[in-house]
Design a protein around this motif. Structure first.
Motif, PDB file in Angstrom:
ATOM      1  N   TRP A  29     -68.535  57.566  29.579  1.00  0.00           N
ATOM      2  CA  TRP A  29     -67.937  58.119  30.799  1.00  0.00           C
ATOM      3  C   TRP A  29     -68.935  59.045  31.495  1.00  0.00           C
ATOM      4  CZ3 TRP A  29     -62.719  57.277  32.428  1.00  0.00           C
ATOM      5  CH2 TRP A  29     -62.344  58.007  33.562  1.00  0.00           C
ATOM      6  N   GLN A  30     -69.545  59.942  30.730  1.00  0.00           N
ATOM      7  CA  GLN A  30     -70.493  60.883  31.326  1.00  0.00           C
ATOM      8  C   GLN A  30     -71.718  60.172  31.890  1.00  0.00           C
ATOM      9  OE1 GLN A  30     -69.962  64.065  31.955  1.00  0.00           O
ATOM     10  NE2 GLN A  30     -67.925  63.784  31.075  1.00  0.00           N
ATOM     11  N   GLN A  31     -72.177  59.163  31.190  1.00  0.00           N
ATOM     12  CA  GLN A  31     -73.349  58.423  31.649  1.00  0.00           C
ATOM     13  C   GLN A  31     -73.023  57.574  32.875  1.00  0.00           C
ATOM     14  OE1 GLN A  31     -75.295  56.113  28.550  1.00  0.00           O
ATOM     15  NE2 GLN A  31     -76.040  54.628  30.035  1.00  0.00           N
ATOM     16  N   MET A  32     -71.868  56.921  32.852  1.00  0.00           N
ATOM     17  CA  MET A  32     -71.519  55.985  33.918  1.00  0.00           C
ATOM     18  C   MET A  32     -71.054  56.676  35.195  1.00  0.00           C
ATOM     19  SD  MET A  32     -69.534  52.971  31.830  1.00  0.00           S
ATOM     20  CE  MET A  32     -70.437  51.741  30.879  1.00  0.00           C
ATOM     21  N   ARG A  33     -70.469  57.844  35.065  1.00  0.00           N
ATOM     22  CA  ARG A  33     -69.920  58.492  36.264  1.00  0.00           C
ATOM     23  C   ARG A  33     -71.015  58.785  37.289  1.00  0.00           C
ATOM     24  NH1 ARG A  33     -69.518  63.912  37.265  1.00  0.00           N
ATOM     25  NH2 ARG A  33     -67.411  63.631  38.091  1.00  0.00           N
ATOM     26  N   GLU A  34     -72.234  59.006  36.826  1.00  0.00           N
ATOM     27  CA  GLU A  34     -73.325  59.257  37.767  1.00  0.00           C
ATOM     28  C   GLU A  34     -73.581  58.031  38.636  1.00  0.00           C
ATOM     29  OE1 GLU A  34     -74.585  62.213  38.244  1.00  0.00           O
ATOM     30  OE2 GLU A  34     -73.225  62.928  36.675  1.00  0.00           O
ATOM     31  N   SER A  35     -73.516  56.846  38.033  1.00  0.00           N
ATOM     32  CA  SER A  35     -73.700  55.611  38.808  1.00  0.00           C
ATOM     33  C   SER A  35     -72.580  55.435  39.822  1.00  0.00           C
ATOM     34  CB  SER A  35     -73.740  54.399  37.869  1.00  0.00           C
ATOM     35  OG  SER A  35     -74.875  54.434  37.040  1.00  0.00           O
ATOM     36  N   VAL A  36     -71.362  55.782  39.429  1.00  0.00           N
ATOM     37  CA  VAL A  36     -70.230  55.653  40.354  1.00  0.00           C
ATOM     38  C   VAL A  36     -70.380  56.638  41.514  1.00  0.00           C
ATOM     39  CG1 VAL A  36     -67.727  55.771  40.599  1.00  0.00           C
ATOM     40  CG2 VAL A  36     -68.726  54.870  38.485  1.00  0.00           C
ATOM     41  N   LEU A  37     -70.755  57.858  41.210  1.00  0.00           N
ATOM     42  CA  LEU A  37     -70.924  58.861  42.266  1.00  0.00           C
ATOM     43  C   LEU A  37     -71.992  58.437  43.271  1.00  0.00           C
ATOM     44  CD1 LEU A  37     -70.740  62.135  40.130  1.00  0.00           C
ATOM     45  CD2 LEU A  37     -69.022  61.303  41.749  1.00  0.00           C
ATOM     46  N   GLN A  38     -72.986  57.697  42.808  1.00  0.00           N
ATOM     47  CA  GLN A  38     -74.069  57.257  43.688  1.00  0.00           C
ATOM     48  C   GLN A  38     -73.692  56.044  44.530  1.00  0.00           C
ATOM     49  OE1 GLN A  38     -77.422  56.542  41.113  1.00  0.00           O
ATOM     50  NE2 GLN A  38     -77.409  58.631  40.297  1.00  0.00           N
ATOM     51  N   THR A  39     -72.738  55.245  44.078  1.00  0.00           N
ATOM     52  CA  THR A  39     -72.482  53.955  44.727  1.00  0.00           C
ATOM     53  C   THR A  39     -71.113  53.822  45.372  1.00  0.00           C
ATOM     54  OG1 THR A  39     -71.752  53.056  42.584  1.00  0.00           O
ATOM     55  CG2 THR A  39     -74.065  52.728  43.185  1.00  0.00           C
ATOM     56  N   PHE A  40     -70.147  54.622  44.964  1.00  0.00           N
ATOM     57  CA  PHE A  40     -68.783  54.444  45.458  1.00  0.00           C
ATOM     58  C   PHE A  40     -68.565  55.309  46.698  1.00  0.00           C
ATOM     59  CE2 PHE A  40     -64.106  54.291  45.146  1.00  0.00           C
ATOM     60  CZ  PHE A  40     -63.938  52.959  44.791  1.00  0.00           C
ATOM     61  N   PRO A  41     -67.842  54.807  47.702  1.00  0.00           N
ATOM     62  CA  PRO A  41     -67.611  55.605  48.916  1.00  0.00           C
ATOM     63  C   PRO A  41     -66.860  56.901  48.616  1.00  0.00           C
ATOM     64  CG  PRO A  41     -66.224  53.632  48.892  1.00  0.00           C
ATOM     65  CD  PRO A  41     -67.219  53.469  47.787  1.00  0.00           C
ATOM     66  N   LYS A  42     -67.138  57.912  49.405  1.00  0.00           N
ATOM     67  CA  LYS A  42     -66.508  59.211  49.210  1.00  0.00           C
ATOM     68  C   LYS A  42     -65.007  59.128  49.508  1.00  0.00           C
ATOM     69  CE  LYS A  42     -70.390  61.143  48.168  1.00  0.00           C
ATOM     70  NZ  LYS A  42     -70.661  61.482  46.748  1.00  0.00           N
ATOM     71  N   ALA A  43     -64.256  59.915  48.780  1.00  0.00           N
ATOM     72  CA  ALA A  43     -62.802  59.898  48.949  1.00  0.00           C
ATOM     73  C   ALA A  43     -62.407  60.522  50.279  1.00  0.00           C
ATOM     74  CB  ALA A  43     -62.135  60.649  47.804  1.00  0.00           C
ATOM     75  N   PRO A  44     -61.503  59.874  51.015  1.00  0.00           N
ATOM     76  CA  PRO A  44     -61.054  60.446  52.289  1.00  0.00           C
ATOM     77  C   PRO A  44     -60.119  61.636  52.123  1.00  0.00           C
ATOM     78  CG  PRO A  44     -59.927  58.369  51.844  1.00  0.00           C
ATOM     79  CD  PRO A  44     -60.975  58.521  50.784  1.00  0.00           C
ATOM     80  N   GLY A  45     -59.532  61.786  50.943  1.00  0.00           N
ATOM     81  CA  GLY A  45     -58.593  62.882  50.714  1.00  0.00           C
ATOM     82  C   GLY A  45     -57.152  62.403  50.767  1.00  0.00           C
TER      83      GLY A  45
END
Length: 526
Positions: A258-274
């Motif tokens: 989870w800790q390793q993969m979350r960095e890849s998600v933060l780099q590639t997934f669109p930002k949350a609109p809220g």
């Protein structure tokens, strides 16, 4: 004179006798030629290589890989024992993978034996076995797990090369976390005079915050007269704290992944609109997408449903009591269950939109999602009531996947850990992507894991105000390929990019619809 069916039954009895002895690697000599030919022709035996077979199913495609992947480890254990008796073990690297809960089927399995011929043996479905003539670990440092002869965990850590710490970071850190105290590795280091390895392991233990073990390794080796120079074999510091108590290797792997993969998600997934301010409007869009979502989600799982059937179920026109086709149709029951579950999930989404923690909601509601999916099958008598009991009690395998889900007993450890990770995760995109991935990685149920995983994904998306997102059946291959890369290769980037692209498409479609509605709205006049 016996009929063909009676002859086949005789051959099946011969196969059954082997299976009662837990034989998975079937040699030609285990069956008569007549029995063997009948069973192969009938689809009950599948050839792995010349002279060796595994039991199969006649209802499966001859080239289907699932049966082979499900049989892989048992076959290799049986085959290697016939070849080398007890004089073999898996390589230190593969031993370490299995100790840390990674049972993925390798493309090439490395095996050590002093009687090996240093050759590659081709197996089924592009897998192979490489036997290397090499000495085994000394007595007491080979352990047997599920019929496989492995280097013990400490022996494997000492024997693996430095590249493992950069190529297989999750497995390496999980293994280091599982070591209870320095003496487990020091016995091997001191008896073998492994000063270079001692420096590497000391640096590795310090990397994950186990300074006491690192210090003991250095001090003990130096006290014995060895010149030890500590070096960190990892490329980066660990981003987790060493757990204060012993945990299941599966739980350790999950936290590290989870800790390793979350960095890849933060780099590639669109930002949350809220979180949207208008909860009823968001839920209305969820209602509007139901037919599309049900059609694609069920089709991905192999159910043949039509949009008309889905509409019949939603409108109440589906009649299982008066229509025998409705009552007995597997696809119709799946569609009915999906509608019931979708309704429950929508209630879960409402709680998240109102500010509830997605991990808390998932913990409370996911059992209800599962029961809703399969209750129609129980009511129709197709499934037993026991099928609603909850987490699986048997091993499952994923069609055409080299990933082997955790054993049943590990599910009871990993699901609470998944809930804790969801509860603690601050980013909604990470929650959606890794929640979906980790759920199907665990595969906690005997059936319905894909649908449940996509429900969890959309619960996570809602927690960030992303739109409900459908995985199209037309992109099933890309979807499963990306999941396989994450499950087997620990590379979640393709999966994050895939889901992120779908979310962006849904956001664009929603924006276009909003603009169209705005244009059609009557303008106010002064």
């Amino acid at each position: 004179m016996a009929t063909p069916q009676q002859k086949l039954a005789d051959s099946l009895e011969a196969l059954e006798a082997l299976q009662k002895r837990s034989v998975v690697a079937v040699r030609s000599s285990d069956l008569s030629r007549i029995h063997r030919e009948r069973l192969v022709k009938g689809g009950f035996l599948q050839e792995v290589m010349k002279g060796w077979y595994i039991p199969s199913r006649p209802d499966g495609a001859r080239r289907e890989s699932t049966i082979w992947y499900a049989s892989f480890w048992d076959f290799c254990s049986g085959y290697l024992t016939v070849r080398f008796d007890q004089a073999w073990s898996l390589s230190p690297e593969q031993s370490l993978f299995i100790h840390t809960g990674n049972w993925a089927v390798p493309r090439q399995l490395l095996v050590r034996s002093p009687r090996a011929r240093n050759k590659v043996t081709a197996l089924a479905h592009d897998t192979s076995l490489l036997e290397i003539r090499a000495p085994l670990a000394s007595e007491g440092r080979v352990v047997i797990l599920d019929g496989l002869r492995l280097f013990s965990l400490p022996a494997a850590l000492v024997a693996v090369g430095p590249r493992l710490f950069t190529r297989n970071v999750t497995e390496a850190r999980t293994a280091l976390t599982m070591v209870r105290d320095a003496s487990e590795v020091l016995t091997i280091l001191l008896s073998g005079g492994h000063s270079v390895v001692a420096g590497r392991l000391a640096g590795a233990f310090r990397n994950i915050g186990r300074n006491k073990i690192a210090d003991e390794i250095i001090q003990s080796m130096r006290a014995a007269g060895y010149d030890v120079r500590e070096s960190d074999p990892f490329d980066s510091p660990a981003s987790f704290a060493h757990p204060p108590r012993a945990l299941s290797p599966y739980v350790i792997r999950m936290g590290l992944s989870w800790q390793q993969m979350r960095e890849s998600v933060l780099q590639t997934f669109p930002k949350a609109p809220g979180i949207p301010k208008d909860t009823p409007a968001y839920l209305k869009t969820v209602d509007e997408i139901y037919v599309e979502d049900a059609y694609h989600s069920l089709s991905i799982e192999g159910y043949r449903v039509s949009r008309e059937l889905i509409e019949r179920i939603r409108s109440g026109a589906w009649d299982p009591d008066g229509d025998s086709a409705d009552r007995q149709g597997r696809d119709a029951l799946a569609a009915k269950g999906y509608f019931e579950a979708f309704t429950v999930v929508k209630g879960s989404v409402r709680h998240v939109l109102n500010g509830a923690n997605a991990g808390d909601v998932f913990e409370r509601d996911h059992g209800a999602w599962y029961r809703a999916l399969f209750a129609p099958g129980v009511s129709a008598g197709i499934l037993s009531a026991a099928d609603l009991a909850g987490y699986r009690s048997g091993q499952v395998y994923i069609v055409r996947s080299r990933h082997v889900p955790p054993k049943p007993e590990a599910v009871r450890d990993t699901m609470p850990e998944l809930i804790e990770l969801l509860r603690a995760e601050p980013d909604a995109g990470v929650r959606a992507v890794l929640g979906h991935f980790m759920f199907v990685y665990i595969h906690p149920y005997m059936d319905g894991n894909g649908r449940m995983g996509r429900f969890l994904m959309n619960l996570g998306l809602a927690s960030g105000g992303y739109p409900w997102t459908v995985v199209p059946v037309e992109r099933r291959h890309n979807y499963l390929k990306a999941l396989e890369a994450a499950s087997v290769g620990q590379d979640v980037r393709p999966f994050s990019e895939f889901l992120g692209g779908l979310v962006k498409d849904r956001q664009k479609a929603a924006g276009k619809k909003a603009r169209t509605i705005a244009k059609r709205a009557p303008r106010r006049t002064a």
